[in-house]
Design a protein around this motif. Sequence first.
Motif, short mmCIF file in Angstrom:
data_model
loop_
_atom_site.label_atom_id
_atom_site.label_comp_id
_atom_site.label_asym_id
_atom_site.label_seq_id
_atom_site.Cartn_x
_atom_site.Cartn_y
_atom_site.Cartn_z
N LEU A 120 0.45 -1.14 0.50
CA LEU A 120 -0.23 -0.06 0.25
C LEU A 120 1.26 1.20 -0.49
N THR A 121 1.98 1.02 0.64
CA THR A 121 2.64 2.65 0.45
C THR A 121 4.41 2.13 -0.24
N LEU A 130 10.27 5.05 4.53
CA LEU A 130 9.13 5.17 5.35
C LEU A 130 8.92 3.75 5.91
N ARG A 131 8.19 4.44 6.96
CA ARG A 131 7.92 3.56 8.24
C ARG A 131 6.52 3.80 9.08
N TRP A 132 5.34 2.65 9.13
CA TRP A 132 4.43 2.50 9.64
C TRP A 132 3.94 1.99 11.04
N ALA A 133 3.23 2.68 11.94
CA ALA A 133 2.69 1.49 12.85
C ALA A 133 1.47 2.24 13.74
N ASP A 134 0.61 2.07 14.20
CA ASP A 134 -0.30 1.42 15.00
C ASP A 134 -1.71 2.16 14.29
N PRO A 135 -1.80 1.11 13.27
CA PRO A 135 -3.15 1.37 11.93
C PRO A 135 -4.18 1.05 12.27
N VAL A 136 -5.40 2.09 11.74
CA VAL A 136 -7.03 2.13 11.95
C VAL A 136 -7.90 2.26 10.88
N ARG A 161 7.83 12.37 11.85
CA ARG A 161 6.39 12.21 11.95
C ARG A 161 5.11 12.59 12.21
N VAL A 162 4.17 11.86 11.51
CA VAL A 162 2.91 12.53 11.34
C VAL A 162 1.84 11.86 11.61
N LEU A 163 0.62 11.38 11.89
CA LEU A 163 -0.31 10.76 11.56
C LEU A 163 -0.94 10.94 9.88
N ALA A 164 -1.35 9.98 9.19
CA ALA A 164 -0.84 9.83 7.93
C ALA A 164 -2.17 8.81 7.18
N SER A 171 -3.76 2.66 -4.31
CA SER A 171 -2.64 4.57 -5.12
C SER A 171 -1.83 4.77 -4.41
N ALA A 172 -0.84 5.11 -3.80
CA ALA A 172 -0.03 5.65 -2.32
C ALA A 172 1.19 4.16 -2.56
N ALA A 173 0.95 3.01 -3.60
CA ALA A 173 2.23 2.35 -3.72
C ALA A 173 3.25 2.27 -3.65
N GLU A 174 3.12 3.33 -5.48
CA GLU A 174 4.13 4.04 -5.88
C GLU A 174 4.39 5.56 -5.76
N ASP A 175 3.34 6.33 -5.58
CA ASP A 175 3.12 7.30 -5.34
C ASP A 175 3.37 7.96 -3.80
N ARG A 176 4.37 8.63 -3.08
CA ARG A 176 4.07 8.83 -1.47
C ARG A 176 3.07 10.01 -1.85
#
Length: 662
Positions: A120-121, A130-136, A161-164, A171-176
């Motif tokens: 997805l990213t 890019l690192r991700w955590a705590d998904p909802v 660090r931001v909420l995103a 659609s974001a897999a290749e597009d930040r």
Amino acid sequence: MVSTAPYGAWPSPIDAALAASHDGKPEYVGTVGDEVWWVEPRPAEKGRQTLVRRRPDGSEVSPLAAPWNVRSRFLEYGGQPWAAVPRETGGPLLVFVDFADQRLHVCEPDRPAGGGPRPLTPLSPVGGGLRWADPVLRPELGEVWCVLEEFTGDGAGEVRRVLAAVPLDGSAAEDRTAVRELTDDRHRFVTGPRLSPDGLRAAWLAWDHPRMPWEGTELKLADVTADGRLTGTRTVMGGPRESVAQVEWAEDGSLLAATDRTGWWNLHRLDPETGESVNLCPREEEFAGPLWRVGHRWFQPLTHGLVAVIHGRGATALGILDTETGELVDAAGPWTEWAPTLAVAGTRVVGVAASPRTAYEVVELDTCTGRARAIGARHADPVDPAYYPEPLIRTFVGPDGRDIHAHIYPPHSPDHTAPADELPPFVVWAHGGPTSRAPLVLDLEIAYFTSRGIGVAEVNYGGSTGYGREYRDRLRERWGVVDVEDCVAVAEALAEEGSADRARLAIRGGSAGGWTTAASLVSTGLFACGTISYPVLDLLTWASGGTHDFESHYLESLIGPLAEVPDRYRDRSPLHRADRVSGAFVLLQGLDDPICPAAQSARFVEAMAGRGVPYAYLTFEGEGHGFRRADTMIRALHAELSLYAQTFGIGAPGIPVLQLAE
């Protein structure tokens, strides 16, 4: 028949391979409809972590086969790496972070044809990526909301660090640019969002350098618009000297927050309109702990004003709190330690718990019947439990009459005893953190030594959590002093009372515990040897860009501001006191460690060359901060036991001899 043999030389069925195979514990539990899911370690599979799914019929499957590794590198220590929701058709929808690329992936495990993981990213070539955590998961918006850690350069501190919000359509897999940022980056650190029951508000925690989250955080609140934007962000609790460790929404739209404003992490109800708060269960106990990983959950709201809470002073229990009356009823069962991961579904509570006789297992509590039972990762005795240690909870007296909490594990074997005139060797274990605590649970690494006739003393030195903020603050600007003094006090007390052989005392620890071990060897002269694992050894380097961003200002509270006390940084560093090392040691280091890089250990070893002190330096490819691979853990335990055998003059048949240099 009981045989007599010297301490340390008793044969034991608990070998290093067995101890390594039981290392780690289940974590990050969650409920997905009627199912319970959790992350589970696989030491034999190069330390990967897999996701386990327990169906209502009790069967267990993994929705992700090897080599998928469900683990985030957020803040380097990680965080909640997965989320899933049930659907009316097609089975659950799962998102997770894979360790290899740190991308967020989506998966439909019940759709084998085309339902496998897809990213997805995007990847990022910049710094740590890019690192991700705590998904909802928010399927109604076609998004998953998380906290994003984005490196903007090659330096450890070049990060934001931001909420995103990440689109689920890929659609974001290749597009930040397809990743929608929900907040700005004014705060250095943020946790993932918690959405109100009506979806109209979001709450999260934030803090900034030089504070660590157990020193001071802010509880942020924002309104959520119909199109999924956050507006009107404000601070409603917390500050520089108040640590809010967790926030959740109650079903009535109020906020529940664990804050230490009373000196203890107690659970409060907060009115989001007025900001007024009420302590729901005023006790000199902890209802939360240090936020080393985003996604830790010490409490979870149930229905009708009930809250499942992990609480205690030292040891912890699972209780059900009535927020109207303040009545707290603990769940029955053998478990004496609960990990900071809870999930609820209806009247069920799921957590991870252990005891001195059982390893960590997934436990379910039915709040209607009061029945608690292990439902996953169930403890099974791999050997006769008669070989397990029999721990003692002790409080010792330290300098200035201060209390020191410790767990003492005397040597123990059902079929061996030592000569009547011999005292046992003892190893003091200093835990990591240092803002952490050694739990009283079955640990086969401890049993590996005690069943051979070597005692273990786990010391929750001043600075440890679980005993209130005053106890925690003992280490402020005194790291390398209080922790060392407390470990020494426990060891000397054991020797004075005749429980340990003063001439055969050792110390060991990893990370911050490695620091305490090294600091003890250069300052006390008490310990004959020590095992130092992935340690901090040079404060000046560590404070000057030599570690990751999360802990890069930690020393300002542990040691003091560098600009004001530079000599303190040098004088306390074991690297700059290598000429004072008084005992043999083995230094164990992962070569991929971003928190305590191998360069510090290498410099320490160089400083020891030719000083006449026996030592060994073992490095491990592919290991980071804390060892996860079975082969690494086996080699490390063999090296540690061989060090003690050589130093204490005892036999260790079948154990490879550790080659010591001088």
